[in-house]
Design a protein around this motif. Sequence first.
Motif, PDB file in Angstrom:
ATOM      1  N   ASP A  79     -14.349  -5.597 -16.777  1.00  0.00           N
ATOM      2  CA  ASP A  79     -15.206  -6.835 -15.430  1.00  0.00           C
ATOM      3  C   ASP A  79     -14.090  -6.753 -14.433  1.00  0.00           C
ATOM      4  N   ASP A  80     -13.147  -5.976 -14.295  1.00  0.00           N
ATOM      5  CA  ASP A  80     -12.761  -6.905 -13.285  1.00  0.00           C
ATOM      6  C   ASP A  80     -11.361  -6.032 -12.734  1.00  0.00           C
ATOM      7  N   ILE A  81     -11.063  -4.610 -13.247  1.00  0.00           N
ATOM      8  CA  ILE A  81     -10.208  -3.516 -13.193  1.00  0.00           C
ATOM      9  C   ILE A  81     -11.125  -2.128 -12.608  1.00  0.00           C
ATOM     10  N   GLU A  82     -11.277  -2.060 -11.298  1.00  0.00           N
ATOM     11  CA  GLU A  82     -11.636  -0.563 -10.582  1.00  0.00           C
ATOM     12  C   GLU A  82     -11.087   0.844 -10.708  1.00  0.00           C
ATOM     13  N   VAL A  83     -11.050   1.649 -10.808  1.00  0.00           N
ATOM     14  CA  VAL A  83     -10.316   2.696 -10.591  1.00  0.00           C
ATOM     15  C   VAL A  83     -10.976   2.939  -9.334  1.00  0.00           C
ATOM     16  N   THR A  84      -9.878   3.714  -8.426  1.00  0.00           N
ATOM     17  CA  THR A  84     -10.586   3.928  -7.114  1.00  0.00           C
ATOM     18  C   THR A  84      -9.708   5.277  -6.469  1.00  0.00           C
ATOM     19  N   GLY A  85      -9.478   5.853  -7.871  1.00  0.00           N
ATOM     20  CA  GLY A  85      -8.307   7.137  -7.332  1.00  0.00           C
ATOM     21  C   GLY A  85      -7.544   7.352  -9.176  1.00  0.00           C
ATOM     22  N   GLU A  86      -7.351   9.051  -8.601  1.00  0.00           N
ATOM     23  CA  GLU A  86      -6.375   9.677  -9.639  1.00  0.00           C
ATOM     24  C   GLU A  86      -5.288  10.428  -9.394  1.00  0.00           C
ATOM     25  N   ALA A  87      -4.237  10.719  -9.649  1.00  0.00           N
ATOM     26  CA  ALA A  87      -3.227  11.531  -8.920  1.00  0.00           C
ATOM     27  C   ALA A  87      -2.350  12.050 -10.285  1.00  0.00           C
ATOM     28  N   SER A  88      -2.091  13.468  -9.803  1.00  0.00           N
ATOM     29  CA  SER A  88      -1.645  14.555 -10.916  1.00  0.00           C
ATOM     30  C   SER A  88      -0.072  14.692 -10.266  1.00  0.00           C
ATOM     31  N   GLY A  89       0.246  13.987  -9.587  1.00  0.00           N
ATOM     32  CA  GLY A  89       1.653  14.262  -8.872  1.00  0.00           C
ATOM     33  C   GLY A  89       1.969  13.113  -7.895  1.00  0.00           C
ATOM     34  N   GLY A  90       3.617  12.849  -8.131  1.00  0.00           N
ATOM     35  CA  GLY A  90       3.448  11.565  -6.743  1.00  0.00           C
ATOM     36  C   GLY A  90       3.348  12.230  -5.125  1.00  0.00           C
ATOM     37  N   ALA A  91       3.606  13.353  -4.654  1.00  0.00           N
ATOM     38  CA  ALA A  91       2.901  13.542  -3.538  1.00  0.00           C
ATOM     39  C   ALA A  91       1.528  13.097  -3.422  1.00  0.00           C
TER      40      ALA A  91
ATOM     41  N   ALA B 115      -0.400  10.808  -5.216  1.00  0.00           N
ATOM     42  CA  ALA B 115      -0.266   9.492  -5.322  1.00  0.00           C
ATOM     43  C   ALA B 115      -0.593   8.451  -3.594  1.00  0.00           C
ATOM     44  N   VAL B 116       1.033   9.002  -2.800  1.00  0.00           N
ATOM     45  CA  VAL B 116       1.051   8.555  -2.263  1.00  0.00           C
ATOM     46  C   VAL B 116       0.520   8.965  -0.817  1.00  0.00           C
ATOM     47  N   ARG B 117      -0.127  10.083  -0.799  1.00  0.00           N
ATOM     48  CA  ARG B 117      -1.601  10.354  -0.269  1.00  0.00           C
ATOM     49  C   ARG B 117      -2.938   9.178  -0.461  1.00  0.00           C
ATOM     50  N   LEU B 118      -3.022   8.811  -1.587  1.00  0.00           N
ATOM     51  CA  LEU B 118      -3.915   8.121  -1.850  1.00  0.00           C
ATOM     52  C   LEU B 118      -4.095   6.786  -1.702  1.00  0.00           C
ATOM     53  N   ALA B 119      -2.622   6.479  -2.361  1.00  0.00           N
ATOM     54  CA  ALA B 119      -1.858   5.020  -1.478  1.00  0.00           C
ATOM     55  C   ALA B 119      -1.788   4.324  -0.103  1.00  0.00           C
ATOM     56  N   GLU B 120      -1.998   5.628   0.194  1.00  0.00           N
ATOM     57  CA  GLU B 120      -2.237   5.343   1.983  1.00  0.00           C
ATOM     58  C   GLU B 120      -3.312   5.236   3.019  1.00  0.00           C
ATOM     59  N   ARG B 121      -4.416   6.715   1.834  1.00  0.00           N
ATOM     60  CA  ARG B 121      -5.983   6.460   2.860  1.00  0.00           C
ATOM     61  C   ARG B 121      -6.454   5.003   2.084  1.00  0.00           C
ATOM     62  N   GLY B 122      -6.174   4.565   1.114  1.00  0.00           N
ATOM     63  CA  GLY B 122      -6.749   3.630   0.263  1.00  0.00           C
ATOM     64  C   GLY B 122      -6.377   1.635   0.204  1.00  0.00           C
ATOM     65  N   LEU B 123      -6.880   0.774  -0.299  1.00  0.00           N
ATOM     66  CA  LEU B 123      -6.232  -0.518   0.137  1.00  0.00           C
ATOM     67  C   LEU B 123      -6.318  -0.211  -1.783  1.00  0.00           C
ATOM     68  N   LEU B 124      -4.810  -1.200  -2.393  1.00  0.00           N
ATOM     69  CA  LEU B 124      -4.623  -0.825  -3.804  1.00  0.00           C
ATOM     70  C   LEU B 124      -4.299  -2.041  -4.280  1.00  0.00           C
ATOM     71  N   ASP B 125      -4.157  -2.577  -5.476  1.00  0.00           N
ATOM     72  CA  ASP B 125      -3.264  -3.514  -6.079  1.00  0.00           C
ATOM     73  C   ASP B 125      -2.578  -3.180  -6.699  1.00  0.00           C
ATOM     74  N   VAL B 126      -2.705  -2.199  -7.561  1.00  0.00           N
ATOM     75  CA  VAL B 126      -2.738  -1.842  -8.911  1.00  0.00           C
ATOM     76  C   VAL B 126      -1.490  -0.638  -8.730  1.00  0.00           C
ATOM     77  N   VAL B 127      -0.868   0.102  -9.191  1.00  0.00           N
ATOM     78  CA  VAL B 127      -0.393   1.539  -9.008  1.00  0.00           C
ATOM     79  C   VAL B 127      -0.408   1.833 -10.715  1.00  0.00           C
ATOM     80  N   LEU B 128      -0.594   2.777 -11.500  1.00  0.00           N
ATOM     81  CA  LEU B 128       0.084   2.737 -13.188  1.00  0.00           C
ATOM     82  C   LEU B 128       0.751   4.110 -12.373  1.00  0.00           C
ATOM     83  N   MET B 129       1.369   4.274 -13.019  1.00  0.00           N
ATOM     84  CA  MET B 129       2.897   5.312 -12.514  1.00  0.00           C
ATOM     85  C   MET B 129       3.826   5.962 -13.272  1.00  0.00           C
ATOM     86  N   ASP B 130       3.047   7.672 -12.814  1.00  0.00           N
ATOM     87  CA  ASP B 130       4.386   7.959 -14.751  1.00  0.00           C
ATOM     88  C   ASP B 130       5.332   8.360 -14.056  1.00  0.00           C
ATOM     89  N   LEU B 131       6.545   8.389 -14.352  1.00  0.00           N
ATOM     90  CA  LEU B 131       8.116   8.762 -14.235  1.00  0.00           C
ATOM     91  C   LEU B 131       7.895  10.314 -13.762  1.00  0.00           C
TER      92      LEU B 131
END
Length: 216
Positions: A25-37, A39-55
């Motif tokens: 009830d307290d976590i909203e997935v606001t986006g998904e990314a299949s690569g680092g680039a 992820a950067v674009r999505l992070a720059e566009r919207g407000l985020l609290d947490v990123v789960l990041m693969d390496l």
Amino acid sequence: MIRLLIVDDQHLVRAGLRMLCESTDDIEVTGEASGGAEAVRLAERGLLDVVLMDLRMPGMDGIAATERILAARPATRVIVLTTFDDDDHLYPALATGACGFLAKDIAPGELLDAIRRAVRGETPFSAPVLRRLVARAVSTRPAADADAGRLDITARERTILELVAAGLSNAEIGERLHLGITTVKTHIANLMTRTGCQNRVRLAVLAARHGLTGDE
């Protein structure tokens, strides 16, 4: 509501993580990314609290993406979630500013707890990763350094420091000691002030140097 971005090059992994997180009830997935680039674009566009990041991803990897995201949005909390929990990946990820490091074999409930802990300013690590991090820090620093000498802390703070070193969260410490979570937070804040440690990882390292491992 915690706003979460999932970054992983495997569609099945992203789908599984989305299903898990959206079951709360307290976590909203606001986006998904299949690569680092991406992820950067999505992070720059919207407000985020947490990123789960693969390496390990094609193109820009998770370490470079973490660095770019935190440069643009320093308040974002990045948790590394990876199959590769070795030192070659751990230390570069931490150097870029990742707040936590989890192996992908973590239990679902522990992952959700780690996301919530990250938002609260904690540093979630898989227990084996934390132990390895502490062991390396202890082995690479001389015994007679600034951390040497008697710890000027209360008996209760000493117990809590041991549990921090064992990798327990605030909620787990509270349950173990029959304390409210606000009381635990106050004790940990006092420990950081008294010892000069800026985060829980440094508290764990300090505990190890003084033989306070939390082992039972």
